[in-house]
Design an enzyme around this catalytic site. Structure first.
Site, PDB file in Angstrom:
ATOM      1  CB  SER A  18      -0.865  -0.033   1.270  1.00 12.12           C
ATOM      2  OG  SER A  18      -2.003   0.757   1.118  1.00 12.12           O
ATOM      3  N   PRO A  19       0.417   2.342  -0.635  1.00  8.53           N
ATOM      4  CG  PRO A  19      -0.992   4.026  -1.389  1.00  8.53           C
ATOM      5  CD  PRO A  19      -0.868   2.537  -1.292  1.00  8.53           C
ATOM      6  CD  GLN A  40      -2.012   7.251  -3.074  1.00  9.24           C
ATOM      7  OE1 GLN A  40      -1.172   7.691  -2.290  1.00  9.24           O
ATOM      8  NE2 GLN A  40      -3.107   6.623  -2.673  1.00  9.24           N
ATOM      9  CE1 TYR A  75      -3.219  14.522   2.862  1.00  8.00           C
ATOM     10  CE2 TYR A  75      -3.665  12.317   2.042  1.00  8.00           C
ATOM     11  CZ  TYR A  75      -3.014  13.164   2.930  1.00  8.00           C
ATOM     12  OH  TYR A  75      -2.167  12.658   3.882  1.00  8.00           O
ATOM     13  NE  ARG A  94      -5.592   3.823  -0.655  1.00  7.05           N
ATOM     14  CZ  ARG A  94      -4.835   3.292   0.315  1.00  7.05           C
ATOM     15  NH1 ARG A  94      -4.354   4.056   1.278  1.00  7.05           N
ATOM     16  NH2 ARG A  94      -4.535   2.024   0.328  1.00  7.05           N
ATOM     17  NE  ARG A 138      -1.080   0.073  10.181  1.00  6.71           N
ATOM     18  CZ  ARG A 138      -2.096  -0.018  11.015  1.00  6.71           C
ATOM     19  NH1 ARG A 138      -2.037   0.554  12.197  1.00  6.71           N
ATOM     20  NH2 ARG A 138      -3.188  -0.677  10.686  1.00  6.71           N
TER      21      ARG A 138
HETATM   22  C1  LIG Z   1       3.580   5.669   7.265  1.00  2.77           C
HETATM   23  C2  LIG Z   1       2.318   5.620   6.459  1.00  2.77           C
HETATM   24  C3  LIG Z   1       2.181   6.451   5.359  1.00  2.77           C
HETATM   25  C4  LIG Z   1       1.037   6.408   4.561  1.00  2.77           C
HETATM   26  N1  LIG Z   1       0.953   7.151   3.427  1.00  2.77           N
HETATM   27  C5  LIG Z   1      -0.078   6.988   2.566  1.00  2.77           C
HETATM   28  C6  LIG Z   1      -0.076   7.570   1.278  1.00  2.77           C
HETATM   29  O1  LIG Z   1       0.884   8.194   0.852  1.00  2.77           O
HETATM   30  N2  LIG Z   1      -1.171   7.418   0.503  1.00  2.77           N
HETATM   31  C7  LIG Z   1      -2.244   6.687   0.927  1.00  2.77           C
HETATM   32  O2  LIG Z   1      -3.222   6.574   0.198  1.00  2.77           O
HETATM   33  N3  LIG Z   1      -2.244   6.076   2.112  1.00  2.77           N
HETATM   34  C8  LIG Z   1      -1.180   6.197   2.935  1.00  2.77           C
HETATM   35  N4  LIG Z   1      -1.158   5.505   4.122  1.00  2.77           N
HETATM   36  C9  LIG Z   1      -2.271   4.591   4.447  1.00  2.77           C
HETATM   37  C10 LIG Z   1      -1.920   3.161   4.017  1.00  2.77           C
HETATM   38  O3  LIG Z   1      -1.740   3.052   2.615  1.00  2.77           O
HETATM   39  C11 LIG Z   1      -2.993   2.170   4.471  1.00  2.77           C
HETATM   40  O4  LIG Z   1      -4.200   2.518   3.840  1.00  2.77           O
HETATM   41  C12 LIG Z   1      -3.194   2.181   5.978  1.00  2.77           C
HETATM   42  O5  LIG Z   1      -1.946   2.209   6.650  1.00  2.77           O
HETATM   43  C13 LIG Z   1      -3.969   0.933   6.448  1.00  2.77           C
HETATM   44  O6  LIG Z   1      -3.296  -0.249   6.078  1.00  2.77           O
HETATM   45  P1  LIG Z   1      -2.462  -1.144   7.147  1.00  2.77           P
HETATM   46  O7  LIG Z   1      -3.397  -1.481   8.249  1.00  2.77           O
HETATM   47  O8  LIG Z   1      -2.004  -2.333   6.359  1.00  2.77           O
HETATM   48  O9  LIG Z   1      -1.311  -0.300   7.639  1.00  2.77           O
HETATM   49  C14 LIG Z   1      -0.025   5.557   4.929  1.00  2.77           C
HETATM   50  C15 LIG Z   1       0.118   4.748   6.055  1.00  2.77           C
HETATM   51  C16 LIG Z   1       1.272   4.749   6.805  1.00  2.77           C
HETATM   52  C17 LIG Z   1       1.389   3.824   7.986  1.00  2.77           C
END
Ligand SMILES: Cc1cc2nc3c(=O)[nH]c(=O)nc-3n(C[C@H](O)[C@H](O)[C@H](O)COP(=O)(O)O)c2cc1C
Ligand SMILES: Cc1cc2nc3c(=O)[nH]c(=O)nc-3n(C[C@H](O)[C@H](O)[C@H](O)COP(=O)(O)OP(=O)(O)OC[C@H]3O[C@@H](n4cnc5c(N)ncnc54)[C@H](O)[C@@H]3O)c2cc1C
Length: 781
Positions: free
Chosen positions: A424-425, A502, A585, A633, A727
């Protein structure tokens, strides 16, 4: 102690007999409005685990029940002219009458007084009791009397169901689905004695009404059901038990929870038990189990703390504290299963082929995972995996086992991902002047080698003022394009993963710190801030910077900036592009009513609020190569009253689908600082599920997906097409390789340089697994 149980259902009778057994000196009376051996209902189900519990507490009752119950293992689905059957599910079915007769006889044998045909009006009818058990069922008078103390929460659900019986006998727990001109009906069918079967028919309220069943009498209702399920009933009749209020009538399920379970009425302690304090939908058949286990727990506490009147307050406190947790867990599972049946028609039955429908049904409570299904019925699961793999385009020789769904390929336009996991981004805040460097090469390169089908680079911005922080990457000049190209080329040269970009504009959440800098994430920079844009002039944080509401000129400029970045992304060689319309955003600020308060064509209705994001999307689709995928997204839930709801999310997805989007990446929240999300494992997957199966567009599930078992269950059940994992990939770049080894999927390809690590990891996990004690019991599906 003097104990009175109001209500002689399973809870009251079983508690009565257990306490009498604990000490025959207790004076125990069960008061019941019905005649002896007279009750409503057909069969009830409980698990092997409940039976074992009963065996420990009263072997005599358990032995009699054992002689009377029906045990069966298989679940059979009858759907779209097909029958699908899987085994290993382990249920116990018994007639409710039979169960109560056994409990009544045992009470009499032990000296519990049974007082029938007595309607209890109030707990005050028993002034000399030490303890009053309010086991008076779902419509508990006692709970209603002390509603201000017990604080019940009663939710009435939309489906209608009728509890019928038949003499047609079945050798499996059977579910059958029939479509009418107005919608779907389903029947939950289980045999409970030598010649009778429970036959519960269920349908959504609007379908029930459309058939005029709201005006139908009992005979007409039965005739309707017999005709509808004629194929299944094979000439057998359906029977009613309408003499009792809850016996047979079209009901709405009521989910009950109570904040407080007991109360001192000035003379006696009154405590709720069974359906009076909690209900669990029949979709996982656990109401009787809960009632029995309540009785056991309360007895256990008396046994441990002392069964005297003085210990009652402490006992009741412990009883509530312990039971609440278990009950809640089961109620949550029952809730998931109930919702599945409430939405099954249009969401699943119309969409899914029988094989996948069966999988979806078996995992409806979300307690049964992929590997758990393997434990129950390996042959069935392997057959399903083969079906799934072939549907995903794999051609497998008969002797080659099919990969689990997580490791099947997925094709969109000209791009085929080798499996269903994407990184994921994740913003890294580590660029200078928007330029990705060695850090990003290593970060994305390592994750591309880690087994995922695709890595998605963090939110990248079309202009400097579109960044979240000064450390965010950009794509507004050729130097940035070339820096990205170096990373993309590296990923393509050293892995078979795809790489996506993204594109996003921070809008009202721009010009802030990296999480580790100054005052932390979302707060304005200490200095060097830039002006912000948004749908409306509303700050994200109460004391945050106020953005400017975009003018039409701003919209043109930003759209064109997005297009320039899109062209650069194509030149850099990215395989896939995602447009960021989530998390508050810029584009998200147009979609949510919380952040968009415009009065022009871009505010107001959802159609209006989507107008600008769709315009940007259309421009991107135009500029992005036709053969490459473009996903979006969204925040599918704002988690704030008045914000975007999952219902809206389906509409949003439909709009992007119509505009040519290939997939919806279903995130949620971060739109308002007032949000109150409900976190939990796979907590956003229901949004991906709804959108995929209601809007008919492929989805990406994301959020707390942290094991192969999660990914397999989501993909196999058709709740999403891809899983984005964020994560866990920060902790372990090779998350996908690790998870494959963990579940013993040894055909998983590894980068050649790392092969020496593969066998070792697989061996260590296999050894660990062999040492694990397998759970003794299976939860009912
Ligand atoms: C450090 C960090 C940076 C993130 N940056 C972005 C981002 O640039 N774009 C986005 O759409 N989501 C971003 N997210 C959200 C993640 O892509 C994801 O949707 C969210 O962490 C839930 O997934 P997980 O439970 O596997 O961590 C970010 C999450 C983390 C932890
Ligand atoms: C369609 C349907 C299917 C179900 N299927 C299953 C299943 O498969 N498995 C399962 O485990 N559970 C099932 N249940 C749930 C199950 O019936 C209940 O959860 C269970 O009976 C709860 O036990 P209880 O003792 O708390 O309440 P009840 O069984 O409801 O007993 C309460 C008793 O109190 C009596 N009473 C009430 N008020 C008074 C009063 N004022 N004075 C005197 N007596 C009173 C009533 O007559 C009744 O006998 C199903 C329920 C429904 C509606």
């Amino acid at each position: 102690m003097k104990i009175v149980c109001i209500g002689g259902g399973p809870a009251g009778l079983y508690f009565g007999l257990l306490m009498k057994q604990l000490d025959p000196h207790h004076d125990i009376t069960v008061v019941e409005r019905n005649k002896p051996y007279d009750t409503f209902g057909w069969g009830v189900v409980f698990s092997d685990q409940t039976m074992d519990n009963m065996r420990q507490w009263d072997p005599a009752t358990a032995a009699t029940i054992q002689q009377a119950f029906n045990h069966w293992d298989d679940i059979e689905l009858k759907f779209k002219g097909r029958s699908v059957r899987s085994g290993g599910h382990g249920f116990v079915g018994i007639g409710r009458k039979k169960l109560l007769n056994i409990l009544q006889a045992r009470c009499e044998e032990l000296g519990v007084k049974l007082q029938f045909e007595t309607e209890v009006e109030s707990d005050a009818d028993f002034p000399d009791a030490d303890l009053v058990i309010a086991s008076d069922g779902i419509n508990s008078k006692i709970r209603n009397k002390y509603a201000s103390v017990f604080k019940p929460d009663i939710v009435t659900r939309p489906n209608r169901f009728i509890w019928l019986g038949t003499h047609r006998l079945y050798d499996a727990f059977t579910f059958t689905f029939e479509k009418t001109e107005h919608g779907w009906f389903q029947a939950h069918i289980y045999k409970f004695d030598a010649d009778t079967t429970t036959y519960i028919v269920e349908t959504p309220e609007q379908v029930w009404k459309a058939h005029g069943l709201d005006h139908a009498g009992m005979d007409e209702s039965i005739a309707f059901c017999e005709k509808l399920f004629a194929d299944d009933l094979q000439g057998h009749k359906l029977m009613t038990n309408a003499r009792h209020l809850r016996g047979s009538a079209w009901l709405n399920f009521q989910r009950i929870t109570c904040e407080q379970w007991s109360h001192f009425n000035g003379r006696a302690h009154v405590v709720l038990m069974g359906d009076a304090v909690h209900t669990a939908h029949f979709a996982i058949g656990s109401g009787t189990k809960l009632a029995i286990e309540d009785a056991i727990e309360l007895t256990r506490q008396f046994k441990e703390l002392g069964d005297t009147a003085e210990r009652i307050p402490e006992v009741l406190q412990r009883y509530q504290a312990l039971r609440r947790v278990d009950v809640l867990r089961l109620q949550n599972a029952a809730w998931n299963a109930m919702e599945w049946f409430e939405n099954v028609g249009e969401r699943y039955a119309d969409q899914l082929p029988p094989e996948q429908f069966m999988y979806s049904m078996l995992t409806r409570s979300q307690r049964i995972s992929h590997e758990n299904l393997r434990l129950r019925d390996k042959a069935w699961l392997e057959g399903f995996e083969r079906w799934f793999a072939e549907a995903a385009g794999l051609q497998l020789p008969a002797h080659v086992p099919a990969p689990p769904p997580m490791f099947t390929p997925y094709t969109v336009r000209s791009v085929t991902l080798k499996n269903r996991v994407i990184v994921s981004p994740m913003a890294q805040y580590s660029c200078v002047d928007g330029l990705p460097g060695d850090y990003h090469l290593v970060h994305l390169g390592a994750r591309a080698m880690g087994g995922a089908g695709m890595v998605v680079a963090e939110m990248t911005c079309p202009t400097p003022d579109a960044r979240i922080t000064p450390g965010c990457p950009g794509l507004w000049n050729e130097a940035q394009r070339d820096a990205w190209k170096r990373i993309v080329d590296h990923v393509h040269a050293h892995s078979d993963a795809k790489i996506a970009l993204q594109l996003g504009h921070a809008g009202p959440k721009g010009s802030t710190n990296a999480p580790w800098d100054a005052t932390g994430a979302d707060h304005p920079l200490p200095e060097g801030n830039w002006p912000l844009l948004a749908a409306s002039a509303l700050p994200y944080l109460e004391d945050g910077a106020i953005p400017r509401a975009m003018t039409r000129d701003d919209m043109d400029r930003v759209r064109d900036d997005f297009v320039r970045s899109t062209r650069y992304a194509a030149e850099a060689g990215f395989d896939w592009l995602e447009l960021h319309c989530a998390h508050g955003y810029l584009l998200s600020s147009f979609i949510s009513p919380l952040t968009n308060q415009r009065s022009d064509d871009y505010g107001g209705s959802l159609d209006n609020r989507l107008r600008y994001p769709l315009e940007v999307f259309a421009a991107l689709r135009e500029a992005w190569p036709e053969h490459l995928p473009l996903s979006v997204r969204i925040s599918a839930h704002d988690w704030v009253d008045g914000g975007i709801t999952p219902d809206d999310a389906v509409q949003i997805a439909r709009a992007f689908k119509a505009a040519g989007a290939d997939m919806i990446d279903c995130s949620s929240g971060q739109v308002s600082a007032l949000q109150k999300p409900t976190y939990g494992r796979m907590y956003q997957t229901p949004f991906a599920d709804r959108i995929r199966n209601e809007a008919g567009i492929a989805t990406i599930a994301v959020g707390a997906i942290s094991e192969a078992d999660h990914v397999n269950s989501i993909i196999a059940a058709g709740r999403a097409d891809l899983c984005a994992v964020a994560r866990p990939h920060l902790a372990n770049p090779a998350w996908t390789l690790t998870e494959a080894a963990k579940i013993g999927y040894t055909p998983m390809p590894w980068p050649k340089q790392y092969l020496a690590g593969k066998t070792q990891m697989e061996t260590l996990f296999a050894r660990e697994k062999a040492q694990q004690v397998q759970p003794q019991y299976k939860e009912p599906a």
